[in-house]
Enzyme design. Structure first.
Site, PDB file in Angstrom:
ATOM      1  N   GLU A 228      27.552  31.111  -7.083  1.00  0.00           N
ATOM      2  CA  GLU A 228      27.063  30.683  -8.399  1.00  0.00           C
ATOM      3  C   GLU A 228      25.561  30.906  -8.545  1.00  0.00           C
ATOM      4  OE1 GLU A 228      28.416  29.442 -11.117  1.00  0.00           O
ATOM      5  OE2 GLU A 228      30.371  28.615 -10.602  1.00  0.00           O
TER       6      GLU A 228
ATOM      7  N   HIS B 277      29.096  21.029  -4.501  1.00  0.00           N
ATOM      8  CA  HIS B 277      29.159  19.657  -5.027  1.00  0.00           C
ATOM      9  C   HIS B 277      28.122  18.755  -4.361  1.00  0.00           C
ATOM     10  CE1 HIS B 277      32.574  20.730  -7.414  1.00  0.00           C
ATOM     11  NE2 HIS B 277      33.289  21.062  -6.349  1.00  0.00           N
TER      12      HIS B 277
ATOM     13  N   LYS C 192       2.375   6.937 -36.827  1.00  0.00           N
ATOM     14  CA  LYS C 192       2.705   5.719 -37.577  1.00  0.00           C
ATOM     15  C   LYS C 192       2.691   5.999 -39.079  1.00  0.00           C
ATOM     16  CE  LYS C 192       1.397   0.919 -38.355  1.00  0.00           C
ATOM     17  NZ  LYS C 192       0.707  -0.282 -37.827  1.00  0.00           N
TER      18      LYS C 192
END
Length: 529
Positions: free
Chosen positions: A333, A281, A141
């Protein structure tokens, strides 16, 4: 010195994780900063021969109540919160002998790690930090005047500016304050979610979600979207715990698909059989079990070798050389495993673009937890789909009861259907998927597509050919009409597993009987949107 640069004359350090503490404290002392500290932190700094004052010197009170109360005092919070440009603040400091604190370094009690380690209630409660978050929020703060640090990187950034500019800049202090509020928010989120879980509150009045940045990503699902990966501290084995042994940087889609693959393959106990899931996917294009990973991979690949190209491979056992050599034959991948042999690592070292990940364990598919998805104006929160069916929970609804082999195939197929986007149909035989239909708007089309894929795969495969005749068919939700079931029968299925619960169940059961099928109801569906 420009007006936004604040010199650092005094630092308060109170850390739970003391990694690098002595070096950090030494660097601050070398920069001419007076050190104030607490308990074990002070002892570690002093043991290194550095001059450091105890926080009790500025509060006038000793630590008490097993360390629960030590910094909750105006002597500390006044030093953090006082505005240096407010005469009345400075007058109060002088009147009460409060010293300015220009830098605060606090890392919090390890609550998240304590929960992740499965510690009992009392241990978790004692690892809820009180004074730390209070000081961090106070310093944040008052960032116009105070630099707040929550980890070693923050301290290093402050030290760099002190060395270059003679103090910290307002720009840095703002960034540190923003980071700190996120850290305390994530900390409180972990505590509140743990409490809700312990109390069995499925829908607490307030739900907080927080996380720590693990990786900035090049982009999201598409190049025009920004993305990042955050972890919540739960340490669930998987993408949050991976070590990347080789390969290119992981993308958003890589992480999403890898998570789907690893959660699926964890459904199969590695002590009972090797299992491999190939994902594209976020949907499985082939899943199989086998006596070893090589056999399981070969059988999974045979289900849909076309879709497997450029996919994600997840295994449920330590990756070995034989399986690695087979996987390396086509473009992949990502490969994720609990661990990997040195020989397997050597095989993949020749595939520079392939990402090889080890997660250190398998997630428990039956463990509680929750998932969250953002929607306009809020988020949807639900418990993780930890449901599993067993042989004992199946209800035979047809005249013909399934054989033991059909039951095994049905349970295998239904476990996979749980991880296929709805509407989902999975054909399986002898621990091998032979056709998968995912994400269609009606169940009949899913059944038809799964059969087409199976026929094409059988024609292309030389080993472990998918066999539709005599297979089991799993549906993630009930058949609303008999057409989807009849499509499965036409494809070659002889046994069907589905949740049941349609208003036309009797019609579907009659169609199954007329076709000579065995069918069981699970009473549990697995929608996945």
């Amino acid at each position: 010195m420009t007006t936004d640069i604040r010199p650092v004359r005094r630092a308060l350090i109170s850390v739970s994780d003391k990694t690098g503490l002595v070096e950090q404290a030494g660097a601050l002392a070398q920069a001419g900063v007076d050190l104030v500290s607490t308990g074990g932190t002070k002892a570690a700094i002093a043991a290194a021969g550095l001059e450091v004052r105890d926080v009790s010197d500025i509060t006038g009170f000793p630590e008490m109540m097993d360390g629960r109360v030590k910094t909750l005092h105006p002597g500390v919070h006044g030093g953090l919160l006082a505005r240096r440009d407010a005469p009345d603040h400075m007058a109060s400091m002088k009147a009460h002998n409060i010293e300015e604190i220009d830098l605060l370094y606090v890392n919090l009690y390890p609550f998240e790690a304590t929960v992740a380690a499965g510690k009992p209630w009392d241990d978790c409660i004692e690892n809820i930090d009180i004074g730390g978050p209070a000081m961090l929020r106070a310093a944040s703060k008052n960032h116009e005047f105070v630099a707040v640090c929550t980890d070693a990187d923050d301290v290093a950034a402050a030290l760099a500016e002190i060395a270059e500019k003679g103090g910290t800049t307002l720009a840095l202090r703002k960034r540190l304050a923003a980071k700190t509020y996120a850290r305390t928010a994530a900390y409180d989120a972990a505590i509140s979610n743990w409490f809700a879980a312990q109390l069995g509150e499925e829908a607490p009045a307030w739900r907080a979600v927080g996380g720590k940045l693990k990786q900035s990503l090049r982009y999201g699902e598409n190049p025009h979207q920004s993305a990042a990966f955050y972890v919540d501290g739960s340490a669930r084995p998987g993408v949050a715990t991976i070590r990347q042994l080789q390969g290119k940087e992981l993308s958003y889609n890589n992480l999403n698909d890898t998570d789907a693959a690893y959660e699926l393959v964890a459904e199969f106990d590695p002590a009972k059989s090797a299992a491999v899931a190939i994902i594209k996917h976020a949907n499985p294009c082939g899943v199989a079990v086998g006596k070893d990973l090589l056999e399981a991979y070969s059988r999974a690949l045979a289900c849909d070798a076309v879709s497997a190209f450029g996919g994600i491979v997840a295994v449920n056992r330590r990756l070995d050389r034989a399986a690695a050599e087979a996987i390396a034959q086509i473009f992949t991948e990502v490969v994720i495993a609990p661990d990997a042999d040195e020989d397997a690592i050597a095989v993949f070292s020749k595939k520079k673009n392939l990402r090889l990940l080890v997660a250190g364990g398998l997630p428990d598919p039956g463990a509680p937890g929750f998932t969250a998805k953002t929607v306009a104006g809020g988020m949807l929160v639900q418990s993780r789909d930890a449901g599993r069916v067993t042989r004992e929970t199946l209800k035979v609804v047809t005249k013909r009861a399934p054989t033991e082999a059909e039951i095994a195939d049905m349970l295998f197929a239904f476990a996979i259907a749980k991880h296929v986007k709805s509407n989902a149909i999975v054909y399986a035989k002898d621990g091998q998927t032979v056709g998968i239909g995912a994400g269609q708007m009606n169940r009949r089309d899913s059944a038809r597509i799964a059969a087409i894929r199976a026929a094409e795969a059988a024609e292309a495969a030389t080993d472990y050919k998918p066999v539709l005749k005599g297979c089991a068919c799993a549906s993630d939700a009930f058949f609303p009409f008999a057409d989807g079931l009849l499509q499965a029968a036409e494809a070659g299925a002889t046994a069907v597993i589905q949740p049941g619960g349609s208003m036309r169940d009797e019609e579907v059961i009659k169609a199954a009987d007329d076709a000579g099928l065995a069918m069981v109801f699970t009473g549990m569906r697995h929608f996945r949107h």
